[in-house]
Design an enzyme around this catalytic site. Structure first.
Site, mmCIF file in Angstrom:
data_model
loop_
_atom_site.group_PDB
_atom_site.id
_atom_site.type_symbol
_atom_site.label_atom_id
_atom_site.label_comp_id
_atom_site.label_asym_id
_atom_site.label_seq_id
_atom_site.Cartn_x
_atom_site.Cartn_y
_atom_site.Cartn_z
ATOM 1 N N GLU A 47 0.814 -1.222 0.000
ATOM 2 C CA GLU A 47 0.000 0.000 0.000
ATOM 3 C C GLU A 47 0.844 1.266 0.000
ATOM 4 O O GLU A 47 0.445 2.289 -0.575
ATOM 5 C CB GLU A 47 -0.943 0.001 1.208
ATOM 6 C CG GLU A 47 -2.023 -1.054 1.163
ATOM 7 C CD GLU A 47 -1.613 -2.386 1.764
ATOM 8 O OE1 GLU A 47 -2.470 -3.287 1.857
ATOM 9 O OE2 GLU A 47 -0.409 -2.535 2.134
ATOM 10 N N PHE A 109 -11.513 -7.794 13.614
ATOM 11 C CA PHE A 109 -10.396 -8.217 12.777
ATOM 12 C C PHE A 109 -10.049 -7.138 11.752
ATOM 13 O O PHE A 109 -10.926 -6.630 11.052
ATOM 14 C CB PHE A 109 -10.740 -9.527 12.057
ATOM 15 C CG PHE A 109 -9.664 -10.012 11.129
ATOM 16 C CD1 PHE A 109 -8.445 -10.446 11.627
ATOM 17 C CD2 PHE A 109 -9.863 -10.017 9.760
ATOM 18 C CE1 PHE A 109 -7.437 -10.885 10.775
ATOM 19 C CE2 PHE A 109 -8.874 -10.454 8.895
ATOM 20 C CZ PHE A 109 -7.655 -10.895 9.405
ATOM 21 N N GLN A 110 -8.784 -6.797 11.695
ATOM 22 C CA GLN A 110 -8.252 -5.767 10.799
ATOM 23 C C GLN A 110 -8.944 -4.416 10.985
ATOM 24 O O GLN A 110 -9.123 -3.643 10.039
ATOM 25 C CB GLN A 110 -8.336 -6.216 9.334
ATOM 26 C CG GLN A 110 -7.359 -7.344 9.011
ATOM 27 C CD GLN A 110 -7.158 -7.573 7.533
ATOM 28 O OE1 GLN A 110 -8.042 -7.315 6.736
ATOM 29 N NE2 GLN A 110 -6.001 -8.083 7.167
ATOM 30 N N LYS A 159 -17.722 -1.189 5.611
ATOM 31 C CA LYS A 159 -18.136 -2.207 4.648
ATOM 32 C C LYS A 159 -19.642 -2.210 4.423
ATOM 33 O O LYS A 159 -20.114 -2.409 3.287
ATOM 34 C CB LYS A 159 -17.666 -3.584 5.117
ATOM 35 C CG LYS A 159 -17.763 -4.670 4.055
ATOM 36 C CD LYS A 159 -17.052 -5.941 4.488
ATOM 37 C CE LYS A 159 -17.046 -6.978 3.370
ATOM 38 N NZ LYS A 159 -16.299 -8.205 3.768
ATOM 39 N N MET A 465 24.323 8.909 2.979
ATOM 40 C CA MET A 465 24.206 10.192 3.657
ATOM 41 C C MET A 465 24.474 10.052 5.146
ATOM 42 O O MET A 465 25.120 10.919 5.757
ATOM 43 C CB MET A 465 22.820 10.799 3.423
ATOM 44 C CG MET A 465 22.702 12.240 3.883
ATOM 45 S SD MET A 465 23.818 13.357 2.991
ATOM 46 C CE MET A 465 22.835 13.753 1.552
#
Length: 562
Positions: A47, A109-110, A159, A465
């Site tokens: 993502e 969940f999630q 959802k 760096m």
């Protein structure tokens, strides 16, 4: 039509034809509707890659970038990219799924509080609670993201909202009474700005990322006045890098001429920039002789935030620069230019010839081969600064890097977004072996869509760096920066993804290798094995001022470091 189909229809109404994303449980109804949608979807492998690609798409095209993710871990993987887009003022709309409203707050969940978590890293965010609100909320999201000071907006869809039957209308009008950006600068402030410039003996013009949409107007103003121009890291391309009025970028790794001009200037006009710490260094010592600072910005919160502003102008960079160009007069500053030309001539961006391959000459070779006609991205590190110094950007929206947040790993997904925004153009990602490995899974995305990106991996075997700072300020105690003993063979890695891989070690073959890379029709990864002790100079140490600038590598000055 259910809510998921309504989301896609509303996106079509906003002109969306491309989305970057990754499916998951709570966003699945929308992905199901996507199966029948004309909107093109680019499946990323993480993502974070999706939001970075959307960011680059926005910056390369001038349109709003769109990405999509599921709830919980999917949504949280967007956080870094949201903050990156926020700090660099990029219009992005992120769409996330969430658990059904009956489960919100139950640690389902999630599930994660994506609205609460992303509130500090977005310009605004929404959670949609009723299916018929979908068109209005998305219209508001795109309007907020793209107007005023652009920025990221997140819209979260539970959802059950996606699954509910939609009976609303797509004909909506945006009405946000508390949000009215100012585009036209106050006429009297413009007059004051011009009066101050006409009286100035040592004026400079500084332009930032907010000026990318005002390149023509800024060129007209600069040429009419003859003022020296200093684009920031984010402003490169907003004024041509080959123009005689161009002094180079300012700040930590800026040019000697730019930094000294700032220190000696009596009047500074800043357009579309933030005067951030990488530009100013120690604020109390920034531009000590500038009795007049004119700051033009569409975000009034930025004006006076870091430097004392004598003439504030709230307005859009393009509109303000255009108005200034109409009334500006030629400035009598020949003596000032004589001094600046002495600094430019004595201290150009340069490197000392060495028997081994150096990052600077690789970047220079690609600039010469393309004559700058490319869209260039980078990761974050030494390679980013070398690219900013040695690739001359003559066009706006042609340099896409992470300025404010300094996000390692953005180079490859940025190149994906840029390639899809500007089909037919050469897209080059100058990357480092440390930065590249943070998002290299997106090679699969490059291969799947056969994007003709040229990845130029400047492999020095270190977190370069960080190593440079340890070399200069931490007694050469190189703590956890060595990569060479565990780096892969990057050319073979590319080939494992089905992408052409080339390894370059012999500097005598640089020109022919550059030609080979650019001539290849599809994607290429060139691993250029450069010297491990490179340093980016000039350099102003953190907390220092321009007077503390280190012009050349002190190790080389005493014969060390080879």
């Amino acid at each position: 039509m259910n809510g998921a189909a309504a989301i896609l229809k509303a996106l079509e109404k906003q002109g969306v034809d491309l989305i970057f994303g990754h499916p998951g449980g709570t966003i699945m109804p929308t992905y199901d509707a996507l199966y029948d949608s004309p909107i093109r979807h680019i499946l990323v492998r993480h993502e974070q890659g999706g939001i970075h690609a959307a960011t680059a798409y926005a910056r390369a095209s001038g349109r709003v970038g769109v990405c999509m993710a599921t709830s919980g871990p999917g949504a949280l993987n967007l956080v870094t990219g949201l903050q990156d887009a926020l700090m660099d003022s990029t219009p992005v709309v992120a769409i996330t799924g969430n658990v059904a409203q009956s489960l919100i707050g139950t640690d389902a969940f999630q599930e994660a509080d994506v609205v609460g978590i992303t509130q500090p890293v977005t310009k605004h965010n929404f959670q949609v609670h009723h299916v018929n609100d979908i068109p209005r909320v998305l219209a508001e999201a795109f309007y907020i993201a793209s107007t005023g000071r652009p920025g990221p907006v997140l819209v979260d869809f539970p959802k059950d909202v996606q699954q509910a039957a939609f009976s609303g209308s797509f004909e909506v009008e945006v009405d946000l009474p508390g949000y009215k950006p100012t585009y036209k600068g106050h006429p009297r402030q413009l007059e004051r700005a011009l009066e101050a410039l006409e009286k100035a003996q040592k004026p400079i013009l500084m332009v930032g990322g907010g000026a990318q949409n005002a390149a023509d107007e800024i060129i007209a103003f600069a040429e009419r006045t003859g003022i020296p121009v200093i684009p920031t890291l984010m402003g490169l391309g907003a004024f041509p890098g080959t123009h005689p009025l161009f002094l180079g970028m300012p700040g930590m790794h800026g040019s000697v001429a730019a930094n000294r001009a700032i220190q000696h200037a009596d009047t500074i006009l800043g357009i579309g920039m933030r005067f951030d710490d990488r530009v100013t260094g120690k604020v109390s010592k920034f531009a000590p002789n500038a009795h007049t600072i004119i700051h033009v910005d569409i975000d009034p919160a930025e004006i006076g935030k870091l430097v004392r502003t004598a003439i504030p102008v709230v307005g859009d960079a393009r509109w303000v620069a255009g108005e200034l160009a109409k009334e500006a007069k030629k400035l009598e500053i020949k003596g000032w230019w004589k001094q600046i030309d002495e600094w430019r001539t004595k201290h150009p961006f340069a490197w000392k010839p060495k028997p081994y391959l150096q990052s600077q000459e690789v970047i220079q070779a690609f600039w010469e081969a393309t004559q700058g006609r490319a869209v260039v991205t980078s990761g974050v590190g030494q390679h980013q600064m070398f690219t900013a110094q040695f690739f001359k950007f003559d066009r706006p929206r042609s340099w896409i890097n992470s300025g404010g947040l300094g996000t390692m790993g953005v180079g490859l997904p940025f190149a994906i977004g840029a390639a899809l925004a500007r089909p037919g153009e050469t897209v080059i990602d100058f990357d480092g072996d440390g930065s590249f490995q943070m998002t290299l899974q997106e090679l699969a995305t490059v291969k799947k869509h056969n994007l003709p990106i040229k990845i130029v991996l400047l492999n020095n075997g270190f977190l370069g760096m960080v190593r440079q700072w340890q070399d200069l300020f931490h007694a050469r105690r190189y703590s956890e920066v060595y990569l060479a003993d565990s780096n892969p063979d990057f050319a073979k890695l590319a080939e494992a993804y089905g992408i052409r891989g080339i390894t370059l070690t012999d500097k005598a073959k640089l020109a022919e290798t550059v030609k080979e890379v650019l001539a290849h029709d599809g994607p290429v990864l060139l691993e250029a094995r450069v010297h491990h002790e490179e340093g980016v100079f000039p350099m102003i140490p953190t907390g220092g001022a321009a007077e503390d600038m280190i012009i050349e590598n002190p190790r080389e000055a005493v014969g060390a470091g080879d």
